[in-house]
Design a protein around this motif. Structure first.
Motif, PDB file in Angstrom:
ATOM      1  N   ASP A  95       1.272  17.179  -6.870  1.00  0.00           N
ATOM      2  CA  ASP A  95       0.437  16.894  -5.694  1.00  0.00           C
ATOM      3  C   ASP A  95      -1.032  17.180  -5.995  1.00  0.00           C
ATOM      4  OD1 ASP A  95      -0.150  16.144  -3.088  1.00  0.00           O
ATOM      5  OD2 ASP A  95       0.233  18.133  -2.272  1.00  0.00           O
ATOM      6  N   ASP A  96      -1.308  18.331  -6.619  1.00  0.00           N
ATOM      7  CA  ASP A  96      -2.686  18.693  -6.947  1.00  0.00           C
ATOM      8  C   ASP A  96      -3.274  17.707  -7.949  1.00  0.00           C
ATOM      9  OD1 ASP A  96      -4.972  20.575  -6.890  1.00  0.00           O
ATOM     10  OD2 ASP A  96      -4.392  20.965  -8.961  1.00  0.00           O
ATOM     11  N   TRP A  97      -2.505  17.369  -8.989  1.00  0.00           N
ATOM     12  CA  TRP A  97      -2.979  16.405  -9.989  1.00  0.00           C
ATOM     13  C   TRP A  97      -3.300  15.060  -9.353  1.00  0.00           C
ATOM     14  CZ3 TRP A  97      -0.241  11.870 -11.125  1.00  0.00           C
ATOM     15  CH2 TRP A  97      -0.819  11.068 -12.119  1.00  0.00           C
ATOM     16  N   PHE A  98      -2.391  14.557  -8.533  1.00  0.00           N
ATOM     17  CA  PHE A  98      -2.605  13.234  -7.958  1.00  0.00           C
ATOM     18  C   PHE A  98      -3.796  13.229  -7.001  1.00  0.00           C
ATOM     19  CE2 PHE A  98      -1.901   9.808  -4.908  1.00  0.00           C
ATOM     20  CZ  PHE A  98      -1.815   8.736  -5.792  1.00  0.00           C
ATOM     21  N   SER A  99      -3.953  14.285  -6.235  1.00  0.00           N
ATOM     22  CA  SER A  99      -5.086  14.365  -5.307  1.00  0.00           C
ATOM     23  C   SER A  99      -6.412  14.285  -6.052  1.00  0.00           C
ATOM     24  CB  SER A  99      -5.021  15.663  -4.502  1.00  0.00           C
ATOM     25  OG  SER A  99      -3.888  15.686  -3.668  1.00  0.00           O
ATOM     26  N   LYS A 100      -6.494  14.956  -7.201  1.00  0.00           N
ATOM     27  CA  LYS A 100      -7.729  14.926  -7.985  1.00  0.00           C
ATOM     28  C   LYS A 100      -7.972  13.553  -8.594  1.00  0.00           C
ATOM     29  CE  LYS A 100      -7.661  19.851  -9.099  1.00  0.00           C
ATOM     30  NZ  LYS A 100      -7.390  20.869 -10.152  1.00  0.00           N
ATOM     31  N   VAL A 101      -6.915  12.930  -9.099  1.00  0.00           N
ATOM     32  CA  VAL A 101      -7.079  11.626  -9.748  1.00  0.00           C
ATOM     33  C   VAL A 101      -7.501  10.561  -8.737  1.00  0.00           C
ATOM     34  CG1 VAL A 101      -5.873   9.764 -10.953  1.00  0.00           C
ATOM     35  CG2 VAL A 101      -5.507  12.128 -11.649  1.00  0.00           C
ATOM     36  N   ILE A 102      -6.776  10.445  -7.642  1.00  0.00           N
ATOM     37  CA  ILE A 102      -7.104   9.397  -6.676  1.00  0.00           C
ATOM     38  C   ILE A 102      -8.390   9.741  -5.930  1.00  0.00           C
ATOM     39  CG2 ILE A 102      -5.803  10.264  -4.680  1.00  0.00           C
ATOM     40  CD1 ILE A 102      -4.897   7.292  -4.288  1.00  0.00           C
ATOM     41  N   GLY A 103      -8.706  11.034  -5.860  1.00  0.00           N
ATOM     42  CA  GLY A 103      -9.929  11.444  -5.185  1.00  0.00           C
ATOM     43  C   GLY A 103     -11.188  10.955  -5.876  1.00  0.00           C
ATOM     44  N   THR A 127       0.789  -1.231   0.000  1.00  0.00           N
ATOM     45  CA  THR A 127       0.000   0.000   0.000  1.00  0.00           C
ATOM     46  C   THR A 127       0.824   1.285   0.000  1.00  0.00           C
ATOM     47  OG1 THR A 127      -0.126  -0.053   2.424  1.00  0.00           O
ATOM     48  CG2 THR A 127      -1.915  -1.135   1.190  1.00  0.00           C
ATOM     49  N   ASP A 128       2.139   1.195   0.167  1.00  0.00           N
ATOM     50  CA  ASP A 128       2.942   2.410   0.250  1.00  0.00           C
ATOM     51  C   ASP A 128       3.560   2.743  -1.105  1.00  0.00           C
ATOM     52  OD1 ASP A 128       4.537  -0.001   0.791  1.00  0.00           O
ATOM     53  OD2 ASP A 128       6.213   1.404   0.861  1.00  0.00           O
ATOM     54  N   MET A 129       3.676   4.041  -1.393  1.00  0.00           N
ATOM     55  CA  MET A 129       4.283   4.510  -2.631  1.00  0.00           C
ATOM     56  C   MET A 129       4.773   5.940  -2.422  1.00  0.00           C
ATOM     57  SD  MET A 129       4.910   3.653  -5.857  1.00  0.00           S
ATOM     58  CE  MET A 129       3.694   2.419  -6.351  1.00  0.00           C
ATOM     59  N   ARG A 130       5.943   6.244  -2.973  1.00  0.00           N
ATOM     60  CA  ARG A 130       6.451   7.614  -3.006  1.00  0.00           C
ATOM     61  C   ARG A 130       6.519   8.053  -4.464  1.00  0.00           C
ATOM     62  NH1 ARG A 130       9.150   5.050   0.803  1.00  0.00           N
ATOM     63  NH2 ARG A 130      10.775   4.384  -0.658  1.00  0.00           N
ATOM     64  N   VAL A 131       5.954   9.222  -4.741  1.00  0.00           N
ATOM     65  CA  VAL A 131       5.908   9.748  -6.101  1.00  0.00           C
ATOM     66  C   VAL A 131       6.582  11.114  -6.114  1.00  0.00           C
ATOM     67  CG1 VAL A 131       4.432  10.478  -8.010  1.00  0.00           C
ATOM     68  CG2 VAL A 131       3.752   8.525  -6.579  1.00  0.00           C
ATOM     69  N   TYR A 132       7.642  11.245  -6.892  1.00  0.00           N
ATOM     70  CA  TYR A 132       8.350  12.505  -7.061  1.00  0.00           C
ATOM     71  C   TYR A 132       7.984  13.084  -8.421  1.00  0.00           C
ATOM     72  CZ  TYR A 132      11.399  10.915  -3.240  1.00  0.00           C
ATOM     73  OH  TYR A 132      11.883  10.479  -2.033  1.00  0.00           O
ATOM     74  N   GLY A 133       7.761  14.397  -8.475  1.00  0.00           N
ATOM     75  CA  GLY A 133       7.408  15.003  -9.751  1.00  0.00           C
ATOM     76  C   GLY A 133       7.516  16.510  -9.695  1.00  0.00           C
ATOM     77  N   PRO A 134       7.257  17.171 -10.829  1.00  0.00           N
ATOM     78  CA  PRO A 134       7.383  18.627 -10.896  1.00  0.00           C
ATOM     79  C   PRO A 134       6.220  19.340 -10.206  1.00  0.00           C
ATOM     80  CG  PRO A 134       6.530  17.786 -12.960  1.00  0.00           C
ATOM     81  CD  PRO A 134       6.862  16.584 -12.117  1.00  0.00           C
ATOM     82  N   ASP A 194      -1.182   4.442   1.049  1.00  0.00           N
ATOM     83  CA  ASP A 194      -0.387   5.503   1.668  1.00  0.00           C
ATOM     84  C   ASP A 194       0.604   6.013   0.628  1.00  0.00           C
ATOM     85  OD1 ASP A 194       0.954   7.210   3.353  1.00  0.00           O
ATOM     86  OD2 ASP A 194       2.104   5.621   4.341  1.00  0.00           O
ATOM     87  N   VAL A 195       0.206   7.048  -0.106  1.00  0.00           N
ATOM     88  CA  VAL A 195       1.020   7.593  -1.187  1.00  0.00           C
ATOM     89  C   VAL A 195       1.569   8.948  -0.756  1.00  0.00           C
ATOM     90  CG1 VAL A 195       1.104   8.291  -3.605  1.00  0.00           C
ATOM     91  CG2 VAL A 195      -0.368   6.379  -2.896  1.00  0.00           C
ATOM     92  N   ASP A 196       2.877   9.075  -0.767  1.00  0.00           N
ATOM     93  CA  ASP A 196       3.551  10.315  -0.405  1.00  0.00           C
ATOM     94  C   ASP A 196       4.013  10.994  -1.689  1.00  0.00           C
ATOM     95  OD1 ASP A 196       4.755  12.337   1.016  1.00  0.00           O
ATOM     96  OD2 ASP A 196       6.521  11.155   1.599  1.00  0.00           O
ATOM     97  N   VAL A 197       3.467  12.170  -1.987  1.00  0.00           N
ATOM     98  CA  VAL A 197       3.835  12.911  -3.193  1.00  0.00           C
ATOM     99  C   VAL A 197       4.813  14.009  -2.814  1.00  0.00           C
ATOM    100  CG1 VAL A 197       3.003  14.338  -5.096  1.00  0.00           C
ATOM    101  CG2 VAL A 197       1.625  12.395  -4.291  1.00  0.00           C
ATOM    102  N   ILE A 198       5.957  14.018  -3.486  1.00  0.00           N
ATOM    103  CA  ILE A 198       7.005  15.000  -3.208  1.00  0.00           C
ATOM    104  C   ILE A 198       7.271  15.795  -4.475  1.00  0.00           C
ATOM    105  CG2 ILE A 198       9.395  15.357  -2.449  1.00  0.00           C
ATOM    106  CD1 ILE A 198       7.986  11.972  -1.811  1.00  0.00           C
ATOM    107  N   GLU A 199       7.002  17.089  -4.443  1.00  0.00           N
ATOM    108  CA  GLU A 199       7.300  17.936  -5.593  1.00  0.00           C
ATOM    109  C   GLU A 199       8.748  18.421  -5.513  1.00  0.00           C
ATOM    110  OE1 GLU A 199       4.418  21.044  -6.049  1.00  0.00           O
ATOM    111  OE2 GLU A 199       2.793  19.638  -6.496  1.00  0.00           O
ATOM    112  N   VAL A 200       9.438  18.353  -6.649  1.00  0.00           N
ATOM    113  CA  VAL A 200      10.827  18.810  -6.713  1.00  0.00           C
ATOM    114  C   VAL A 200      10.927  19.912  -7.763  1.00  0.00           C
ATOM    115  CG1 VAL A 200      11.840  16.687  -5.860  1.00  0.00           C
ATOM    116  CG2 VAL A 200      11.408  16.908  -8.297  1.00  0.00           C
ATOM    117  N   TYR A 201      11.954  20.708  -7.656  1.00  0.00           N
ATOM    118  CA  TYR A 201      12.051  21.921  -8.458  1.00  0.00           C
ATOM    119  C   TYR A 201      13.398  21.993  -9.158  1.00  0.00           C
ATOM    120  CZ  TYR A 201       7.864  23.110  -5.923  1.00  0.00           C
ATOM    121  OH  TYR A 201       6.583  23.073  -5.415  1.00  0.00           O
ATOM    122  N   PRO A 202      13.449  22.712 -10.284  1.00  0.00           N
ATOM    123  CA  PRO A 202      14.709  22.798 -11.050  1.00  0.00           C
ATOM    124  C   PRO A 202      15.882  23.247 -10.189  1.00  0.00           C
ATOM    125  CG  PRO A 202      12.904  23.788 -12.275  1.00  0.00           C
ATOM    126  CD  PRO A 202      12.364  23.469 -10.915  1.00  0.00           C
ATOM    127  N   GLY A 203      16.998  22.564 -10.358  1.00  0.00           N
ATOM    128  CA  GLY A 203      18.201  22.858  -9.594  1.00  0.00           C
ATOM    129  C   GLY A 203      18.308  22.090  -8.305  1.00  0.00           C
TER     130      GLY A 203
END
Length: 251
Positions: free
Chosen positions: A93-101, A82-89, A111-120
């Motif tokens: 987080d907003d996209w995933f919340s809407k899809v799984i919602g 049930t656990d997953m970590r998702v990294y993305g631009p 239990d999905v942890d979404v981590i947004e990362v940024y250039p640099g």
């Protein structure tokens, strides 16, 4: 480090190619990079259990790069993981919340942890012995290219992009640049790459990149593989490789 190309195609169906996805095995632990439609079905062909995957790195949020993420999470849940970590631009987080919602019966079970990362940004992944750096790609939506550095090799994944200095600079002295090559030489296109536009960018670099593997092929690229290799071979220190679904590369 072993890289398996689960999907090398695009949103338009083509026999033998599903949408974008890479499986990177780092010390026997798999990292999934992008997860387009059809990628989940490639796991059995690749000899890998989908339940091994608990970390996904997304380049951007176009459907041909993310469509199988929720099916992967559901498939894992059905097998007790049930656990997953998702990294993305930015926006992940907003996209995933809407899809799984939209699927309440899954929402409270995983239990999905979404981590947004940024250039640099330079970061590490929990459970992996590697370092990751990301830069901005040149595409129609926020898109990140990633450099993955581990003890046994380094590669850069471009995501969808026009050729750009950000990515070329990131790839200097890497073993492998995995770069999209959507259309044949001479095609006039924005937000994507052709062998011609990639060669023009590489002219500014003195064989500072190891090998290049081309991927993300539109059906129009069929029959133009040898032409692409010929156009690019003088600009890299190593090989020019054409990706195929289920192809494996070792670094």
């Amino acid at each position: 480090m072993e890289i398996t190309f689960l999907g090398t195609g695009v949103a338009i169906p083509e026999k033998g190619r599903v949408q974008s996805g890479l499986l990177v095995r780092l010390e026997d632990k798999p990292l999934l990079v992008d997860c387009g439609s059809g990628v989940l079905s490639r796991f059995p062909d690749a000899g890998v259990s989908h339940t091994e995957v608990d970390t996904v790195l997304l380049s951007h949020l176009h459907l041909d790069h993310v469509a199988d993420l929720l099916p992967l999470i559901k498939a894992n849940w059905l097998r007790g993981k049930t656990d997953m970590r998702v990294y993305g631009p930015e926006g992940t987080d907003d996209w995933f919340s809407k899809v799984i919602g939209a699927y309440g019966y899954i929402l409270d079970e995983v239990d999905v942890d979404v981590i947004e990362v940024y250039p640099g940004k330079e970061f590490t992944l929990e459970g992996f012995d590697c370092e990751i750096t990301c830069v901005t790609a040149s595409h129609s939506v926020p898109t990140l290219a990633y450099r993955v550095t581990a003890e046994d090799g380094e590669f850069v994944y471009s995501g969808d992009t026009e050729p750009c200095r950000n990515i070329m600079d990131l790839a200097i002295e890497s073993d492998l640049l995995i770069h999209e090559c959507s259309f044949p030489p001479g095609t006039k296109v924005t937000n994507h790459t052709t062998p011609s536009t990639l060669a023009e960018m590489l002219e500014n670099y003195n064989k500072e990149i190891g090998s290049i593997c081309l991927t993300h092929f539109y059906p129009e690229m069929k029959g133009h593989g040898k032409e692409a290799i010929h156009r690019l071979k003088d600009y890299v220190d190593g090989e020019v490789i054409l990706a195929e679904d289920l192809m494996k590369l070792e670094l």
